[in-house]
Design a protein around this motif. Structure first.
Motif, PDB file in Angstrom:
ATOM      1  N   HIS A 159      11.660  -2.521  -3.933  1.00 28.51           N
ATOM      2  CA  HIS A 159      10.660  -1.525  -3.517  1.00 28.51           C
ATOM      3  C   HIS A 159      10.452  -0.505  -4.630  1.00 28.51           C
ATOM      4  CE1 HIS A 159       9.917  -2.409   0.771  1.00 28.51           C
ATOM      5  NE2 HIS A 159      11.077  -3.022   0.665  1.00 28.51           N
ATOM      6  N   VAL A 160       9.187  -0.141  -4.830  1.00 30.32           N
ATOM      7  CA  VAL A 160       8.819   0.884  -5.807  1.00 30.32           C
ATOM      8  C   VAL A 160       7.817   1.812  -5.127  1.00 30.32           C
ATOM      9  CG1 VAL A 160       7.757   1.330  -8.056  1.00 30.32           C
ATOM     10  CG2 VAL A 160       9.161  -0.721  -7.728  1.00 30.32           C
ATOM     11  N   ALA A 161       8.041   3.121  -5.244  1.00 29.57           N
ATOM     12  CA  ALA A 161       7.140   4.112  -4.652  1.00 29.57           C
ATOM     13  C   ALA A 161       5.949   4.345  -5.573  1.00 29.57           C
ATOM     14  CB  ALA A 161       7.893   5.412  -4.410  1.00 29.57           C
ATOM     15  N   HIS A 162       4.753   4.487  -4.980  1.00 32.14           N
ATOM     16  CA  HIS A 162       3.520   4.718  -5.734  1.00 32.14           C
ATOM     17  C   HIS A 162       2.691   5.809  -5.065  1.00 32.14           C
ATOM     18  CE1 HIS A 162       3.571   1.158  -8.430  1.00 32.14           C
ATOM     19  NE2 HIS A 162       4.269   0.630  -7.452  1.00 32.14           N
ATOM     20  N   TRP A 163       2.233   6.782  -5.855  1.00 36.10           N
ATOM     21  CA  TRP A 163       1.284   7.786  -5.386  1.00 36.10           C
ATOM     22  C   TRP A 163      -0.114   7.305  -5.692  1.00 36.10           C
ATOM     23  CZ3 TRP A 163       2.397  11.793  -2.386  1.00 36.10           C
ATOM     24  CH2 TRP A 163       3.723  12.242  -2.332  1.00 36.10           C
ATOM     25  N   MET A 164      -1.038   7.436  -4.714  1.00 33.21           N
ATOM     26  CA  MET A 164      -2.423   6.995  -4.893  1.00 33.21           C
ATOM     27  C   MET A 164      -3.365   7.967  -4.201  1.00 33.21           C
ATOM     28  SD  MET A 164      -2.264   2.948  -4.065  1.00 33.21           S
ATOM     29  CE  MET A 164      -1.119   1.853  -4.876  1.00 33.21           C
ATOM     30  N   SER A 165      -4.614   7.938  -4.619  1.00 32.21           N
ATOM     31  CA  SER A 165      -5.654   8.647  -3.879  1.00 32.21           C
ATOM     32  C   SER A 165      -5.880   7.897  -2.565  1.00 32.21           C
ATOM     33  CB  SER A 165      -6.949   8.677  -4.684  1.00 32.21           C
ATOM     34  OG  SER A 165      -7.527   7.378  -4.739  1.00 32.21           O
TER      35      SER A 165
ATOM     36  N   THR B 219       4.661   2.219  -0.590  1.00 37.41           N
ATOM     37  CA  THR B 219       5.715   1.440  -1.216  1.00 37.41           C
ATOM     38  C   THR B 219       5.142   0.082  -1.611  1.00 37.41           C
ATOM     39  OG1 THR B 219       7.996   0.629  -1.010  1.00 37.41           O
ATOM     40  CG2 THR B 219       6.633   0.469   0.955  1.00 37.41           C
ATOM     41  N   HIS B 220       5.590  -0.412  -2.756  1.00 41.03           N
ATOM     42  CA  HIS B 220       5.237  -1.763  -3.172  1.00 41.03           C
ATOM     43  C   HIS B 220       6.483  -2.608  -2.986  1.00 41.03           C
ATOM     44  CE1 HIS B 220       4.540  -5.221  -5.810  1.00 41.03           C
ATOM     45  NE2 HIS B 220       3.284  -5.048  -5.422  1.00 41.03           N
ATOM     46  N   GLN B 221       6.350  -3.650  -2.168  1.00 44.39           N
ATOM     47  CA  GLN B 221       7.464  -4.560  -1.889  1.00 44.39           C
ATOM     48  C   GLN B 221       7.243  -5.839  -2.683  1.00 44.39           C
ATOM     49  OE1 GLN B 221       8.882  -5.125   2.240  1.00 44.39           O
ATOM     50  NE2 GLN B 221       8.470  -7.294   1.899  1.00 44.39           N
ATOM     51  N   ALA B 222       8.232  -6.238  -3.461  1.00 46.22           N
ATOM     52  CA  ALA B 222       8.095  -7.413  -4.322  1.00 46.22           C
ATOM     53  C   ALA B 222       8.257  -8.732  -3.572  1.00 46.22           C
ATOM     54  CB  ALA B 222       9.111  -7.342  -5.463  1.00 46.22           C
ATOM     55  N   GLU B 223       9.121  -8.776  -2.576  1.00 45.17           N
ATOM     56  CA  GLU B 223       9.429 -10.020  -1.851  1.00 45.17           C
ATOM     57  C   GLU B 223       9.227  -9.818  -0.353  1.00 45.17           C
ATOM     58  OE1 GLU B 223      10.403 -12.896  -3.251  1.00 45.17           O
ATOM     59  OE2 GLU B 223      10.484 -12.093  -5.275  1.00 45.17           O
ATOM     60  N   PRO B 224       8.877 -10.810   0.430  1.00 41.88           N
ATOM     61  CA  PRO B 224       8.694 -12.211   0.069  1.00 41.88           C
ATOM     62  C   PRO B 224       7.387 -12.475  -0.668  1.00 41.88           C
ATOM     63  CG  PRO B 224       8.268 -11.929   2.398  1.00 41.88           C
ATOM     64  CD  PRO B 224       8.717 -10.602   1.870  1.00 41.88           C
TER      65      PRO B 224
ATOM     66  N   GLU C 274      12.838   2.993   1.033  1.00 40.92           N
ATOM     67  CA  GLU C 274      11.719   2.354   0.351  1.00 40.92           C
ATOM     68  C   GLU C 274      11.019   3.234  -0.683  1.00 40.92           C
ATOM     69  OE1 GLU C 274       9.132   0.698   3.301  1.00 40.92           O
ATOM     70  OE2 GLU C 274      10.640  -0.753   3.961  1.00 40.92           O
ATOM     71  N   THR C 275      11.228   4.564  -0.607  1.00 39.38           N
ATOM     72  CA  THR C 275      10.534   5.457  -1.545  1.00 39.38           C
ATOM     73  C   THR C 275      11.463   6.414  -2.282  1.00 39.38           C
ATOM     74  OG1 THR C 275      10.124   7.261   0.027  1.00 39.38           O
ATOM     75  CG2 THR C 275       8.480   5.460  -0.059  1.00 39.38           C
ATOM     76  N   GLY C 276      12.640   6.704  -1.717  1.00 37.79           N
ATOM     77  CA  GLY C 276      13.539   7.704  -2.297  1.00 37.79           C
ATOM     78  C   GLY C 276      13.231   9.120  -1.851  1.00 37.79           C
ATOM     79  N   TRP C 277      12.270   9.297  -0.945  1.00 37.45           N
ATOM     80  CA  TRP C 277      11.857  10.620  -0.478  1.00 37.45           C
ATOM     81  C   TRP C 277      12.385  10.919   0.924  1.00 37.45           C
ATOM     82  CZ3 TRP C 277       8.539  14.379  -2.642  1.00 37.45           C
ATOM     83  CH2 TRP C 277       8.035  14.053  -3.905  1.00 37.45           C
ATOM     84  N   SER C 278      12.671  12.202   1.163  1.00 35.51           N
ATOM     85  CA  SER C 278      12.862  12.688   2.532  1.00 35.51           C
ATOM     86  C   SER C 278      11.489  13.150   3.012  1.00 35.51           C
ATOM     87  CB  SER C 278      13.869  13.836   2.575  1.00 35.51           C
ATOM     88  OG  SER C 278      13.354  14.979   1.910  1.00 35.51           O
ATOM     89  N   ILE C 279      11.301  13.179   4.333  1.00 37.64           N
ATOM     90  CA  ILE C 279       9.998  13.555   4.882  1.00 37.64           C
ATOM     91  C   ILE C 279      10.159  14.602   5.971  1.00 37.64           C
ATOM     92  CG2 ILE C 279       8.874  11.392   4.272  1.00 37.64           C
ATOM     93  CD1 ILE C 279       9.273  10.431   7.141  1.00 37.64           C
TER      94      ILE C 279
ATOM     95  N   PRO D 154       4.466 -10.046  -3.059  1.00 41.51           N
ATOM     96  CA  PRO D 154       4.179  -8.695  -3.546  1.00 41.51           C
ATOM     97  C   PRO D 154       3.022  -8.063  -2.774  1.00 41.51           C
ATOM     98  CG  PRO D 154       4.229 -10.281  -5.355  1.00 41.51           C
ATOM     99  CD  PRO D 154       4.265 -11.061  -4.082  1.00 41.51           C
ATOM    100  N   GLU D 155       3.268  -6.841  -2.233  1.00 44.57           N
ATOM    101  CA  GLU D 155       2.202  -6.152  -1.524  1.00 44.57           C
ATOM    102  C   GLU D 155       2.515  -4.673  -1.354  1.00 44.57           C
ATOM    103  OE1 GLU D 155       1.894  -8.325   2.182  1.00 44.57           O
ATOM    104  OE2 GLU D 155       3.396  -7.057   3.136  1.00 44.57           O
ATOM    105  N   PHE D 156       1.453  -3.878  -1.228  1.00 45.26           N
ATOM    106  CA  PHE D 156       1.587  -2.457  -0.922  1.00 45.26           C
ATOM    107  C   PHE D 156       1.619  -2.293   0.592  1.00 45.26           C
ATOM    108  CE2 PHE D 156      -0.013  -2.075  -5.241  1.00 45.26           C
ATOM    109  CZ  PHE D 156       0.785  -1.056  -5.732  1.00 45.26           C
ATOM    110  N   GLN D 157       2.468  -1.380   1.053  1.00 45.45           N
ATOM    111  CA  GLN D 157       2.647  -1.143   2.479  1.00 45.45           C
ATOM    112  C   GLN D 157       2.815   0.342   2.745  1.00 45.45           C
ATOM    113  OE1 GLN D 157       6.394  -3.110   2.990  1.00 45.45           O
ATOM    114  NE2 GLN D 157       5.504  -5.148   3.087  1.00 45.45           N
ATOM    115  N   LEU D 158       2.583   0.734   4.018  1.00 48.96           N
ATOM    116  CA  LEU D 158       3.044   2.041   4.451  1.00 48.96           C
ATOM    117  C   LEU D 158       4.559   1.975   4.478  1.00 48.96           C
ATOM    118  CD1 LEU D 158       0.731   2.936   7.488  1.00 48.96           C
ATOM    119  CD2 LEU D 158       0.542   3.726   5.115  1.00 48.96           C
ATOM    120  N   PRO D 159       5.256   2.988   3.983  1.00 51.18           N
ATOM    121  CA  PRO D 159       6.716   2.976   4.054  1.00 51.18           C
ATOM    122  C   PRO D 159       7.185   2.954   5.506  1.00 51.18           C
ATOM    123  CG  PRO D 159       5.952   4.638   2.501  1.00 51.18           C
ATOM    124  CD  PRO D 159       4.740   4.143   3.243  1.00 51.18           C
ATOM    125  N   GLY D 160       8.233   2.206   5.747  1.00 50.25           N
ATOM    126  CA  GLY D 160       8.798   2.108   7.090  1.00 50.25           C
ATOM    127  C   GLY D 160       9.405   0.746   7.303  1.00 50.25           C
TER     128      GLY D 160
END
Length: 147
Positions: free
Chosen positions: A116-122, A33-38, A66-71, A40-46
């Motif tokens: 929050h915006v979800a991002h897929w990455m390698s 997840t990318h959190q814009a505030e406080p 934070e992602t819109g996904w169920s797990i 901007p940073e990429f984080q593990l969702p949670g």
């Protein structure tokens, strides 16, 4: 318990804040997840475990927000401590971060938590993008086990 991040500020009182976070893997891709505030940073969702809530309940809720996904397929990887100022709550916190590995199961929609915006990455992209050294540590452990 291993500590990551900022040094403890001498004389500062910290409030314990438990949280649950996930390394989310699907094939060779990772969901962050990318959190814009406080800041901007990429984080593990949670995030924080609310009073009366268990870690897995909190993890499922926070990942969805934070992602819109169920797990599914949760497995505990470990935990770490982090001392930090949380401007969004105006508190100095000793974060106790419980980290799990899980699989995204179903995209239910966009993230419901503002900023929050979800991002897929390698794996390599995710490792380079994560702002928190504790998050990077647990992602690196997962990458070693699947590599």
């Amino acid at each position: 318990m291993r500590r990551f991040g900022e040094r403890v500020v001498s004389g500062q009182r910290y409030r314990q804040r438990p949280g649950a976070y996930a390394v989310l893997v699907q094939g060779n891709r990772f969901l962050l997840t990318h959190q814009a505030e406080p800041k901007p940073e990429f984080q593990l969702p949670g995030g924080g475990i609310d009073p009366g809530e268990g870690p897995l309940t909190a993890l499922n809720r926070e990942v969805y927000e934070e992602t819109g996904w169920s797990i599914t397929g949760h497995r505990r990887l470990g935990a770490y401590r982090r001392f930090t100022y949380m401007p969004e709550y105006n508190i100095w916190a000793e974060k106790i971060c419980h980290v799990y590995i899980a699989r995204p199961a179903l995209r239910l929609g966009p993230p419901t938590e503002a900023g929050h915006v979800a991002h897929w990455m390698s794996g390599g992209e995710a490792l380079a993008a994560l702002a928190n050294s504790g998050d990077r540590h647990f992602l690196a452990k997962v990458l070693q086990n699947i590599g």
